[in-house]
Design an enzyme around this catalytic site. Structure first.
Site, PDB file in Angstrom:
ATOM      1  N   GLY A 139       0.667  -1.039   0.195  1.00 22.71           N
ATOM      2  CA  GLY A 139      -0.034   0.146  -0.454  1.00 22.71           C
ATOM      3  C   GLY A 139       0.468   1.242   0.369  1.00 22.71           C
ATOM      4  O   GLY A 139       1.005   2.223   0.934  1.00 22.71           O
ATOM      5  N   SER A 140       2.035   1.464  -0.646  1.00 23.32           N
ATOM      6  CA  SER A 140       2.906   2.328  -0.899  1.00 23.32           C
ATOM      7  C   SER A 140       1.829   3.761  -1.655  1.00 23.32           C
ATOM      8  O   SER A 140       2.292   4.675  -1.370  1.00 23.32           O
ATOM      9  CB  SER A 140       4.143   2.477  -1.248  1.00 23.32           C
ATOM     10  N   ARG A 169      -6.479  -8.457  -8.498  1.00 26.79           N
ATOM     11  CA  ARG A 169      -7.630  -9.065  -8.492  1.00 26.79           C
ATOM     12  C   ARG A 169      -8.025  -8.291  -9.728  1.00 26.79           C
ATOM     13  O   ARG A 169      -8.212  -7.302 -10.105  1.00 26.79           O
ATOM     14  CB  ARG A 169      -8.504  -8.888  -7.087  1.00 26.79           C
ATOM     15  N   LEU A 173     -11.492  -7.712 -12.166  1.00 31.17           N
ATOM     16  CA  LEU A 173     -12.808  -7.119 -12.037  1.00 31.17           C
ATOM     17  C   LEU A 173     -13.541  -7.218 -13.365  1.00 31.17           C
ATOM     18  O   LEU A 173     -13.106  -7.030 -14.255  1.00 31.17           O
ATOM     19  CB  LEU A 173     -13.165  -5.660 -11.973  1.00 31.17           C
ATOM     20  N   HIS A 204      -0.245   1.589 -12.795  1.00 32.72           N
ATOM     21  CA  HIS A 204       0.488   0.580 -13.347  1.00 32.72           C
ATOM     22  C   HIS A 204       2.115   1.110 -13.714  1.00 32.72           C
ATOM     23  O   HIS A 204       2.088   2.052 -13.390  1.00 32.72           O
ATOM     24  CB  HIS A 204      -0.086   0.589 -14.712  1.00 32.72           C
ATOM     25  N   ASP A 256      -4.874  -3.285 -17.484  1.00 35.89           N
ATOM     26  CA  ASP A 256      -4.020  -2.278 -17.658  1.00 35.89           C
ATOM     27  C   ASP A 256      -4.494  -1.414 -19.249  1.00 35.89           C
ATOM     28  O   ASP A 256      -3.344  -0.839 -19.730  1.00 35.89           O
ATOM     29  CB  ASP A 256      -2.483  -2.999 -18.103  1.00 35.89           C
ATOM     30  N   GLU A 305       5.482   6.550  -9.253  1.00 32.50           N
ATOM     31  CA  GLU A 305       4.023   6.204  -8.444  1.00 32.50           C
ATOM     32  C   GLU A 305       3.796   7.500  -7.834  1.00 32.50           C
ATOM     33  O   GLU A 305       2.979   7.693  -7.929  1.00 32.50           O
ATOM     34  CB  GLU A 305       3.781   4.920  -8.663  1.00 32.50           C
TER      35      GLU A 305
HETATM   36  C1  GAR Z   1       2.550  -0.840  -7.241  1.00 37.17           C
HETATM   37  O1  GAR Z   1       4.382  -0.621  -7.883  1.00 37.17           O
HETATM   38  C2  GAR Z   1       1.741  -1.161  -8.471  1.00 37.17           C
HETATM   39  O2  GAR Z   1       2.170   0.044  -9.676  1.00 37.17           O
HETATM   40  C3  GAR Z   1       1.842  -2.090  -8.688  1.00 37.17           C
HETATM   41  O3  GAR Z   1       1.283  -3.131  -7.741  1.00 37.17           O
HETATM   42  C4  GAR Z   1       2.893  -2.107  -7.432  1.00 37.17           C
HETATM   43  C5  GAR Z   1       1.967  -1.876  -5.871  1.00 37.17           C
HETATM   44  O4  GAR Z   1       2.411  -0.869  -4.165  1.00 37.17           O
HETATM   45  N1  GAR Z   1       0.712  -2.837  -9.855  1.00 37.17           N
HETATM   46  C6  GAR Z   1       0.401  -3.298 -10.395  1.00 37.17           C
HETATM   47  O5  GAR Z   1       1.291  -4.328 -11.122  1.00 37.17           O
HETATM   48  C7  GAR Z   1      -1.293  -3.379 -11.198  1.00 37.17           C
HETATM   49  N2  GAR Z   1      -0.947  -3.901 -12.897  1.00 37.17           N
HETATM   50  P1  GAR Z   1       1.894  -0.411  -3.239  1.00 37.17           P
HETATM   51  O6  GAR Z   1       0.802  -2.260  -2.672  1.00 37.17           O
HETATM   52  O7  GAR Z   1       2.860   0.187  -2.285  1.00 37.17           O
HETATM   53  O8  GAR Z   1       1.197   0.764  -4.050  1.00 37.17           O
END
Ligand code: GAR
Length: 236
Positions: free
Chosen positions: A25-26, A109, A111, A127, A163, A192
Site C-alpha cells: 500500500g505505498s 484481482r 474485476l 501501472h 491495463d 508512482e
Molecule cells: C505498484 O508498483 C503498482 O503500480 C503495481 O503494484 C505495486 C503496488 O505497490 N500495480 C500493478 O502492477 C497492477 N497492474 P504498493 O502496494 O506499494 O502501492
C-alpha cells in the site's frame, strides 16, 4: 463521455475515495498523504483489501482511515466467494461509505466488466510501466530484457481489458545501463507516488474529460504541469 462534475473548480465538496489494495500500500499511503492537505479535492474515506494480511491495511488504520477486508478466499467460518459474490460484497462496502471515486493501487484481482462498467470514468489504476507497453506483471524485468531506454508509470481509467483505458498521467524515467530490477522498481515507485495523487486531483477537480477513448485534461489554472500530463489542454 465525461464524469458528473465537469468544470474545473466545480467541486462543492471533497470527493470520497476508496483505495483498493492487495499488499504493502505505498501508493495508497501517497494518496492518504496528499489528501491531508485541506485544499486537496478528495478525501481517502476507505481502504479495502482482498487480502486480510495486506500491510497497507495497518498503515491506513494508523492514518485514521476506515478499512475493510473483502476476502474471496475461504477463511475461518467465511465461505469462498465466487467472483459475482465477491464483487457484490465489494460494491456493498463502497456504497455504505458513499464512495465517489475508486483508486486501484496494487489491487491484484481482475474485476468483471459489470463492476468496471458501474464505475466507468470513476475508477483509476496505477501501472508500473509506460502503457501500452508492458501490460501485466514483471514490468521492470521485461523492460530491462527489452532494452528500452525509457520506462515509467501510468495512471489510467479502468476498462474491462487489463491495463488499458484512457491515460490520465504518465511520467517517464531513463533506464540506466547499470539498472537492476530493484533499482528500476525503486525509481518507478517514486514516480508512482508523485503521479497518482496528481491524477486523482485532476479527476476530482473535474478537469478530466474522455473523448474517443483519450483523456483531454484541462490544466488551466492548475498546479499540475504539462510534463507529466499528456494531452495538456491549456498551459503554454
Ligand atoms: C505498484 O508498483 C503498482 O503500480 C503495481 O503494484 C505495486 C503496488 O505497490 N500495480 C500493478 O502492477 C497492477 N497492474 P504498493 O502496494 O506499494 O502501492
Amino acid at each position: 463521455m465525461t464524469a458528473n462534475w465537469t468544470s474545473p473548480g466545480d467541486f462543492m465538496s471533497r470527493k470520497r475515495v476508496a483505495v483498493l489494495i492487495s499488499g504493502r500500500g505505498s501508493n495508497m499511503a501517497a494518496l492518504i498523504e496528499a489528501a491531508k492537505d485541506k485544499n486537496y479535492p478528495a478525501e481517502i474515506a476507505l481502504v479495502v483489501s482482498n487480502v486480510a494480511a495486506a500491510g497497507g491495511l495497518q498503515t491506513a488504520r494508523s492514518a485514521g482511515v476506515a478499512t475493510a477486508v473483502v476476502n474471496h478466499k475461504k477463511s475461518g467460518k467465511s465461505p469462498k466467494l465466487d467472483r459475482a459474490a465477491f464483487e457484490r460484497a465489494l460494491q456493498a462496502v463502497l456504497q455504505h461509505h458513499r464512495i465517489d471515486i475508486v483508486c486501484l493501487a496494487g489491487f491484484m484481482r481482475l474485476l468483471s466488466a459489470d463492476f468496471v462498467g458501474h464505475w466507468q470514468d470513476r475508477m483509476l489504476n496505477i501501472h508500473p510501466a509506460l502503457l501500452p507497453a508492458f501490460k501485466g506483471l514483471d514490468t521492470h524485468k521485461r523492460a530491462l530484457e527489452a532494452g528500452v531506454m525509457q520506462h515509467g508509470a501510468t495512471v489510467h481509467f479502468v476498462v474491462p481489458e487489463m491495463d488499458s483505458g484512457p491515460i490520465v498521467a504518465q511520467e517517464a524515467i531513463e533506464v540506466r545501463p547499470d539498472d537492476t530490477e530493484v533499482t528500476l522498481a525503486a525509481r518507478v515507485l517514486a514516480v508512482e507516488h508523485r503521479i497518482y495523487p496528481l491524477a486523482l486531483k485532476l479527476l476530482a477537480e473535474g478537469r478530466v474529460h474522455i473523448e474517443r477513448g483519450r483523456c483531454i485534461i484541462n490544466t488551466v489554472g492548475s498546479s499540475v504541469g504539462p510534463l507529466i500530463v499528456p494531452g495538456n489542454g491549456g498551459a503554454e
